[in-house]
Motif scaffolding. Structure first.
Motif, PDB file in Angstrom:
ATOM      1  N   ALA A 168       0.647  -1.332  -0.020  1.00 39.42           N
ATOM      2  CA  ALA A 168       0.076   0.395  -0.288  1.00 39.42           C
ATOM      3  C   ALA A 168       0.845   1.452   0.217  1.00 39.42           C
ATOM      4  O   ALA A 168       1.024   2.297  -0.909  1.00 39.42           O
ATOM      5  N   VAL A 169       1.687   1.365   0.798  1.00 44.98           N
ATOM      6  CA  VAL A 169       2.642   2.181   0.923  1.00 44.98           C
ATOM      7  C   VAL A 169       3.245   2.673  -0.230  1.00 44.98           C
ATOM      8  O   VAL A 169       3.521   3.937  -0.995  1.00 44.98           O
ATOM      9  N   LEU A 170       4.523   1.495  -0.881  1.00 41.72           N
ATOM     10  CA  LEU A 170       4.728   1.782  -2.280  1.00 41.72           C
ATOM     11  C   LEU A 170       3.711   1.769  -3.611  1.00 41.72           C
ATOM     12  O   LEU A 170       3.924   2.918  -4.181  1.00 41.72           O
ATOM     13  N   ARG A 171       2.089   1.470  -3.816  1.00 41.96           N
ATOM     14  CA  ARG A 171       1.602   2.515  -4.200  1.00 41.96           C
ATOM     15  C   ARG A 171       0.837   3.580  -4.403  1.00 41.96           C
ATOM     16  O   ARG A 171       0.916   4.653  -5.189  1.00 41.96           O
ATOM     17  N   GLU A 172       0.699   3.687  -2.982  1.00 44.96           N
ATOM     18  CA  GLU A 172       0.428   5.347  -2.801  1.00 44.96           C
ATOM     19  C   GLU A 172       1.854   6.524  -2.233  1.00 44.96           C
ATOM     20  O   GLU A 172       0.718   7.227  -2.539  1.00 44.96           O
ATOM     21  N   GLN A 173       2.601   5.699  -1.900  1.00 39.51           N
ATOM     22  CA  GLN A 173       3.769   7.392  -1.716  1.00 39.51           C
ATOM     23  C   GLN A 173       4.986   7.105  -2.971  1.00 39.51           C
ATOM     24  O   GLN A 173       5.278   8.401  -3.555  1.00 39.51           O
ATOM     25  N   PHE A 174       5.280   5.885  -4.483  1.00 40.72           N
ATOM     26  CA  PHE A 174       5.598   5.365  -5.310  1.00 40.72           C
ATOM     27  C   PHE A 174       5.003   5.909  -6.298  1.00 40.72           C
ATOM     28  O   PHE A 174       5.741   5.389  -7.688  1.00 40.72           O
ATOM     29  N   GLY A 175       4.091   5.475  -6.150  1.00 41.89           N
ATOM     30  CA  GLY A 175       3.267   4.735  -7.062  1.00 41.89           C
ATOM     31  C   GLY A 175       3.616   3.818  -8.294  1.00 41.89           C
ATOM     32  O   GLY A 175       3.464   3.659  -9.388  1.00 41.89           O
ATOM     33  N   VAL A 176       4.004   3.067  -7.555  1.00 41.35           N
ATOM     34  CA  VAL A 176       4.111   1.678  -7.908  1.00 41.35           C
ATOM     35  C   VAL A 176       2.827   0.972  -7.640  1.00 41.35           C
ATOM     36  O   VAL A 176       2.381   0.147  -6.893  1.00 41.35           O
ATOM     37  N   GLN A 177       2.974   0.136  -8.578  1.00 40.81           N
ATOM     38  CA  GLN A 177       1.770  -0.835  -9.220  1.00 40.81           C
ATOM     39  C   GLN A 177       2.273  -2.252  -9.413  1.00 40.81           C
ATOM     40  O   GLN A 177       2.709  -2.467 -10.661  1.00 40.81           O
ATOM     41  N   MET A 178       1.845  -3.412  -8.319  1.00 37.47           N
ATOM     42  CA  MET A 178       2.686  -4.532  -8.603  1.00 37.47           C
ATOM     43  C   MET A 178       1.921  -5.249  -9.556  1.00 37.47           C
ATOM     44  O   MET A 178       0.304  -4.888  -9.852  1.00 37.47           O
ATOM     45  N   GLU A 179       2.224  -6.236 -10.788  1.00 41.02           N
ATOM     46  CA  GLU A 179       2.392  -6.731 -11.493  1.00 41.02           C
ATOM     47  C   GLU A 179       2.363  -7.903 -12.262  1.00 41.02           C
ATOM     48  O   GLU A 179       1.354  -8.909 -12.012  1.00 41.02           O
ATOM     49  N   ARG A 180       3.723  -8.644 -11.378  1.00 38.17           N
ATOM     50  CA  ARG A 180       3.688  -9.962 -11.719  1.00 38.17           C
ATOM     51  C   ARG A 180       4.814  -9.994 -10.390  1.00 38.17           C
ATOM     52  O   ARG A 180       5.941  -9.371  -9.896  1.00 38.17           O
ATOM     53  N   ALA A 181       5.310 -11.423 -10.621  1.00 38.03           N
ATOM     54  CA  ALA A 181       6.180 -12.304  -9.023  1.00 38.03           C
ATOM     55  C   ALA A 181       6.988 -13.424  -9.728  1.00 38.03           C
ATOM     56  O   ALA A 181       5.200 -14.307  -9.846  1.00 38.03           O
ATOM     57  N   GLU A 182       7.683 -13.798  -9.496  1.00 36.97           N
ATOM     58  CA  GLU A 182       8.403 -15.697  -9.415  1.00 36.97           C
ATOM     59  C   GLU A 182       8.386 -15.442  -8.290  1.00 36.97           C
ATOM     60  O   GLU A 182       9.503 -15.080  -7.446  1.00 36.97           O
ATOM     61  N   GLU A 183       7.251 -16.727  -8.200  1.00 34.49           N
ATOM     62  CA  GLU A 183       7.504 -17.587  -6.350  1.00 34.49           C
ATOM     63  C   GLU A 183       8.141 -19.170  -5.995  1.00 34.49           C
ATOM     64  O   GLU A 183       7.531 -19.640  -7.505  1.00 34.49           O
ATOM     65  N   THR A 184       9.257 -18.930  -5.386  1.00 36.88           N
ATOM     66  CA  THR A 184       9.623 -20.275  -5.053  1.00 36.88           C
ATOM     67  C   THR A 184       9.010 -20.820  -3.767  1.00 36.88           C
ATOM     68  O   THR A 184       9.283 -19.925  -2.757  1.00 36.88           O
ATOM     69  N   ILE A 185       8.663 -22.143  -3.638  1.00 39.38           N
ATOM     70  CA  ILE A 185       8.711 -22.539  -1.664  1.00 39.38           C
ATOM     71  C   ILE A 185       8.932 -23.657  -1.789  1.00 39.38           C
ATOM     72  O   ILE A 185       9.100 -24.775  -1.970  1.00 39.38           O
ATOM     73  N   GLU A 186      10.161 -23.356  -0.444  1.00 39.82           N
ATOM     74  CA  GLU A 186      10.618 -25.093  -0.147  1.00 39.82           C
ATOM     75  C   GLU A 186      10.633 -25.265   0.822  1.00 39.82           C
ATOM     76  O   GLU A 186       9.470 -24.290   2.129  1.00 39.82           O
ATOM     77  N   THR A 187      10.648 -26.527   1.686  1.00 33.95           N
ATOM     78  CA  THR A 187      10.730 -26.455   3.163  1.00 33.95           C
ATOM     79  C   THR A 187      12.286 -27.037   3.783  1.00 33.95           C
ATOM     80  O   THR A 187      12.926 -26.844   2.787  1.00 33.95           O
ATOM     81  N   SER A 188      12.063 -26.768   5.151  1.00 42.99           N
ATOM     82  CA  SER A 188      13.362 -26.311   5.955  1.00 42.99           C
ATOM     83  C   SER A 188      12.817 -26.306   7.414  1.00 42.99           C
ATOM     84  O   SER A 188      11.478 -27.337   7.794  1.00 42.99           O
ATOM     85  N   LEU A 189      13.800 -26.907   8.203  1.00 38.66           N
ATOM     86  CA  LEU A 189      13.605 -26.799  10.174  1.00 38.66           C
ATOM     87  C   LEU A 189      14.070 -25.397  10.622  1.00 38.66           C
ATOM     88  O   LEU A 189      14.811 -24.909  10.151  1.00 38.66           O
ATOM     89  N   ALA A 190      13.099 -24.802  11.604  1.00 41.12           N
ATOM     90  CA  ALA A 190      13.491 -23.462  12.205  1.00 41.12           C
ATOM     91  C   ALA A 190      14.823 -23.950  13.132  1.00 41.12           C
ATOM     92  O   ALA A 190      15.338 -24.534  13.815  1.00 41.12           O
ATOM     93  N   GLY A 191      15.589 -22.461  12.695  1.00 39.01           N
ATOM     94  CA  GLY A 191      16.759 -22.961  13.251  1.00 39.01           C
ATOM     95  C   GLY A 191      16.488 -22.223  14.775  1.00 39.01           C
ATOM     96  O   GLY A 191      15.097 -21.765  15.354  1.00 39.01           O
ATOM     97  N   PRO A 192      17.710 -22.059  16.030  1.00 35.01           N
ATOM     98  CA  PRO A 192      16.709 -21.482  16.957  1.00 35.01           C
ATOM     99  C   PRO A 192      16.300 -20.232  16.666  1.00 35.01           C
ATOM    100  O   PRO A 192      15.194 -19.730  18.035  1.00 35.01           O
ATOM    101  N   VAL A 193      16.946 -18.911  15.769  1.00 34.03           N
ATOM    102  CA  VAL A 193      16.695 -17.918  16.036  1.00 34.03           C
ATOM    103  C   VAL A 193      15.318 -17.424  15.533  1.00 34.03           C
ATOM    104  O   VAL A 193      13.944 -16.891  16.221  1.00 34.03           O
ATOM    105  N   GLU A 194      15.289 -18.632  14.330  1.00 34.49           N
ATOM    106  CA  GLU A 194      13.796 -18.630  13.535  1.00 34.49           C
ATOM    107  C   GLU A 194      12.007 -19.452  14.670  1.00 34.49           C
ATOM    108  O   GLU A 194      11.725 -18.365  14.945  1.00 34.49           O
ATOM    109  N   ALA A 195      13.646 -20.027  15.521  1.00 31.01           N
ATOM    110  CA  ALA A 195      12.490 -20.905  16.437  1.00 31.01           C
ATOM    111  C   ALA A 195      11.680 -19.605  17.308  1.00 31.01           C
ATOM    112  O   ALA A 195      10.244 -19.448  17.872  1.00 31.01           O
TER     113      ALA A 195
END
Length: 242
Positions: A168-195
């Motif tokens: 919303a900030v990018l759209r309203e303050q900088f005039g950026v309208q998202m059009e597309r994205a490339e996304e990947t999904i993988e699996t992992s295990l949480a480390g101490p910091v993330e946990a």
């Protein structure tokens, strides 16, 4: 006692117990307590070690919720988020949840060659990197690290400290309208910091998402790495023939 092995192979005791518990959970509303470790061990004629392994599996899969000192309970259903080019804030509100964010870190730093290429800037040019903890109804859901080209979004810092939607900030303050994205999904295990940040156990399954987003002008806008709790999240998409 657990049933005898089938198909000529010995079924691990914890696995058979897990299947019984899955059947039990089908009839229990979220928040319902399940029997204690001692009761399950007695009822099914297995050791408490076997019971703990079955409970650990179901907790990691998001079917059970364990509260220290109180017991184990049937978990709330996972949040089913559609794979689409929308913000976390929009996704949570669409599901009737109240989104919020905690800004953990924000800094300006020189870009490394790989990040420079992703963001379409020269190597060594400054980028803005921010790390946020994403919550739904006050519950930690994801840890998100966003990278943006600083030269394009100068002054962005003052607009995001309140924890609202970046898109919303990018759209309203900088005039950026998202059009597309490339996304990947993988699996992992949480480390101490993330946990610790996600309020989960070390080694809990997590979903790793990498999103490379582009605006309507075709220019790269952001590169985001997110760590989602595997016990609270699942992603849904619609498939069509090519």
């Amino acid at each position: 006692m657990l049933e005898s092995p089938t198909r000529g192979q010995r079924e691990p005791k914890y696995w058979a117990l897990k299947q019984h518990l899955l059947d039990l959970l089908e009839s229990l509303p979220p928040g319902s307590p399940i029997p204690t470790e001692r009761a399950l061990a007695t009822d099914f004629g297995v050791s408490r070690t076997t019971v703990r392994q079955a409970l650990a599996d179901l907790t990691a899969e998001g079917r059970l919720h364990r509260v220290q000192g109180k017991g184990t309970f049937a978990a709330e259903p996972k949040l089913a988020q559609r794979l689409q080019l929308s913000s976390y804030t929009e996704d949570m509100r669409a599901q009737g949840r109240e989104p919020s964010s905690k800004l953990l870190e924000i800094e300006e730093l020189p870009s490394e060659p790989e990040m420079s290429k992703l963001l379409g800037i020269r190597s060594g040019a400054k980028i803005l990197r921010m790390r946020r903890l994403r919550l739904a109804d006050g519950e930690p859901m994801a840890l998100e690290t966003t990278h943006l080209p600083l030269s394009r979004f100068r002054g962005l810092r003052k607009h995001i400290s309140g924890g609202g939607s970046l898109y919303a900030v990018l759209r309203e303050q900088f005039g950026v309208q998202m059009e597309r994205a490339e996304e990947t999904i993988e699996t992992s295990l949480a480390g101490p910091v993330e946990a610790e940040l996600l309020g989960a156990d070390v080694g809990m399954p997590v979903l790793l998402l990498s999103r490379h987003s582009f605006g309507s002008d075709g220019k790269p806008v952001e590169f985001v790495r997110s760590i989602y709790r595997g016990d609270r999240y699942k992603f849904v998409t619609t498939l069509t023939t090519p």
